[in-house]
Write a protein that holds these residues in place. Structure first.
Motif, mmCIF file in Angstrom:
data_model
loop_
_atom_site.group_PDB
_atom_site.id
_atom_site.type_symbol
_atom_site.label_atom_id
_atom_site.label_comp_id
_atom_site.label_asym_id
_atom_site.label_seq_id
_atom_site.Cartn_x
_atom_site.Cartn_y
_atom_site.Cartn_z
ATOM 1 N N PRO A 58 0.841 -1.210 0.000
ATOM 2 C CA PRO A 58 0.000 0.000 0.000
ATOM 3 C C PRO A 58 0.875 1.259 0.000
ATOM 4 N N ARG A 59 0.536 2.242 -0.814
ATOM 5 C CA ARG A 59 1.318 3.468 -0.863
ATOM 6 C C ARG A 59 1.240 4.204 0.474
ATOM 7 N N ARG B 177 -4.452 -1.387 6.254
ATOM 8 C CA ARG B 177 -3.423 -1.299 5.218
ATOM 9 C C ARG B 177 -2.024 -1.129 5.816
ATOM 10 N N PRO C 31 4.586 -0.270 3.652
ATOM 11 C CA PRO C 31 4.122 0.466 2.467
ATOM 12 C C PRO C 31 5.028 0.177 1.283
ATOM 13 N N GLY D 45 1.788 -0.290 -5.839
ATOM 14 C CA GLY D 45 0.827 -1.160 -5.187
ATOM 15 C C GLY D 45 -0.315 -1.562 -6.093
ATOM 16 N N TRP D 46 -1.126 -2.507 -5.603
ATOM 17 C CA TRP D 46 -2.254 -3.013 -6.375
ATOM 18 C C TRP D 46 -3.261 -1.892 -6.677
ATOM 19 N N ALA D 47 -3.484 -1.009 -5.725
ATOM 20 C CA ALA D 47 -4.421 0.094 -5.955
ATOM 21 C C ALA D 47 -3.932 1.003 -7.078
ATOM 22 N N ARG E 216 -9.222 2.739 -2.912
ATOM 23 C CA ARG E 216 -7.795 2.468 -2.720
ATOM 24 C C ARG E 216 -7.579 1.539 -1.520
ATOM 25 N N ARG F 13 -8.594 -2.061 -2.255
ATOM 26 C CA ARG F 13 -7.599 -2.781 -3.047
ATOM 27 C C ARG F 13 -6.339 -3.078 -2.239
ATOM 28 N N ASP F 14 -5.958 -2.179 -1.359
ATOM 29 C CA ASP F 14 -4.802 -2.430 -0.490
ATOM 30 C C ASP F 14 -5.048 -3.645 0.400
ATOM 31 N N TYR G 156 -4.848 -6.841 -1.561
ATOM 32 C CA TYR G 156 -3.450 -7.223 -1.786
ATOM 33 C C TYR G 156 -2.875 -7.914 -0.552
#
Length: 463
Positions: free
Chosen positions: A378-379, A399, A404, A408-410, A428, A431-432, A435
């Protein structure tokens, strides 16, 4: 449905046949054209035939366990990479063991390693080509699956939207009972239930997705039974109000539910991911070091101030760390609270270019090497965003159960860049968490590939 399965089987066996052609071509090249391995030159016809037969038998065994799945829908690049790699490894190891078991006199270790390395690269390339051709065919209407949707819940609407959005998956909406928004609407959910009394009037297609309350047990069972009789694939989609925000796990032999379950809880997976991060971050830091003098000169020329931008962001289990980037904006007082926008006046020309091409992110591989971040995850968000959204979105802090990431997937599935509205941040976070729950090294490779591809196919959200 049977016709569709026939087409899928034809695709599968065509790809398998291509694998054997690739193998035999490599065997011919190595035994007749390439003379870098002296042992090949001395082989007589019987020995060469035995080498071919053993390799072919090994490929049969490998295809049995790890044959292609590109004919399946929604197949990811991570699955393609994993199965292709395992296919090649099984073929090479089985060939070596069989050759040793028959006391094959020549040294075959080095030749098999060379053949396997080229075989792996060639099969992966062929998979991408085959997948591209298959998507193209499905967009044209071939190898399509006809689908009936029943229900009027947002969970089913999302499935419908994705089926129509991704034409390359090959889904065609046959009928939709319950949504007036669909051009294939055949009536309401109640109309479908009434038609169950006269099932001959129902054309179900290849698959049926039913999204109604679990309380309607009788309707669910009758629909499933009808699908079985018609040889139609049946799927039950829980309505949104009955969805549990919990994940199943095992306690001994009993199923229990937790707030989240992640493969990265396994210590071995943590070690694998960390080694992967160290190796790749070193590889990526090399070009960073090479271009650093050029980037530094241009930044200094276009905007007074430091070359690097350093900002406190939220990391693993909520701990803060300093995230490094090449500075892409003029020095300003809003950096820690205001996101970059498309026409942000704070950006200077080269900074804008760096953001669009992801060059500004390169110093974050130093964060990866230090252990603050991972290549994929995750960002990391600004502290102000963590404070804001942790109160607005229920599972926002989940997340932070993993490190981080640089990407990332998002970010590769449409949720990169500015979050103007809360639903964008919710997407977001969703999706995090997906992942975190589905992590594998193959998924990381898939995300890296999609990130690299976005450098050449510009992401409209990259600004």
């Amino acid at each position: 449905m049977r016709n569709n399965n026939l087409t899928n089987n034809l695709i599968k066996w065509s790809v398998i046949a291509t694998d054997f052609v690739i193998l035999w071509t490599l065997l011919y090249v190595f035994t007749h054209i390439v003379n870098v391995i002296p042992s090949f030159i001395k082989w007589d016809d019987d020995k060469e035939m035995m080498f071919w037969m053993i390799n072919t038998m090994a490929m049969v065994a490998a295809e049995y366990f790890f044959s292609t799945r590109i004919h399946l829908r929604n197949i990811g690049i991570d699955t393609i990479l994993r199965r292709s790699t395992l296919l090649t490894i099984i073929q090479a190891v089985t060939s070596y063991l069989l050759l040793r078991s028959i006391h094959f006199t020549s040294k075959v270790g080095v030749p098999l390693i060379m053949i396997s390395a080229i075989l792996l690269m060639t099969i992966i390339l062929s998979r991408f080509l085959e997948r591209w051709l298959l998507k193209k065919l499905r967009r044209m209407g071939y190898n399509a699956r006809s689908v009936t949707l029943v229900g009027d819940d947002k969970e089913l609407h999302l499935i419908h939207r994705e089926m129509e959005q991704y034409a390359s998956w090959g889904y065609r909406i046959n009928a939709y009972y319950g949504s007036n928004e669909s051009r294939n609407c055949k009536g309401s959910t109640e109309d479908f239930v009434r038609l169950l009394e006269t099932p001959d009037k129902l054309q179900l297609g290849n698959e049926l997705y039913l999204c109604i309350s679990r309380k309607e047990k009788d309707v669910i069972e009758r629909t499933a039974q009808l699908c079985t009789q018609r040889m139609v694939k049946f799927y039950y989609v829980p309505v949104s109000t009955e969805l549990l925000n919990l994940e199943p796990t095992l306690f001994g032999e009993h199923q229990v539910f937790s707030t989240y379950v992640s493969p990265l809880e396994d210590p071995l997976n943590k070690v694998i991911k960390r080694l992967f991060d160290i190796i790749l971050s070193i590889i990526f830091l090399i070009p960073c070091a090479i271009i650093f003098p050029v980037v530094a000169c241009i930044i200094k020329k276009q905007s007074p101030g430091p070359v690097f931008f350093r900002q406190r962001r939220t990391g693993l289990v909520g701990h803060d760390f300093y995230c490094y980037k090449f500075r892409s904006m003029h020095v300003n007082n809003d950096a820690d609270r205001v996101q970059a926008t498309e026409d942000d006046p704070r950006k200077f020309a080269f900074g804008n270019f760096m953001r669009k091409t992801n060059i500004d992110e390169l110093p974050q591989f130093w964060n990866v090497l230090r252990g603050d971040m991972s290549i994929v995850g995750p960002r990391p968000h600004m502290l102000s965003h963590t404070e804001q959204y942790s109160h607005l979105i229920d599972k926002y802090m989940v997340r932070h159960f993993v490190k981080p990431g640089v990407t990332g997937w998002a970010q590769v599935t449409g949720f990169r860049g500015e979050t103007k509205y809360q639903w964008q941040m919710e997407g977001r976070v969703e999706r995090d968490i997906w992942y975190i729950q589905h992590w594998s090294i193959w998924l990381d490779l898939r995300i890296i590939w999609m990130t690299v591809k976005s450098i050449f196919v510009h992401d409209k959200n990259a600004y």
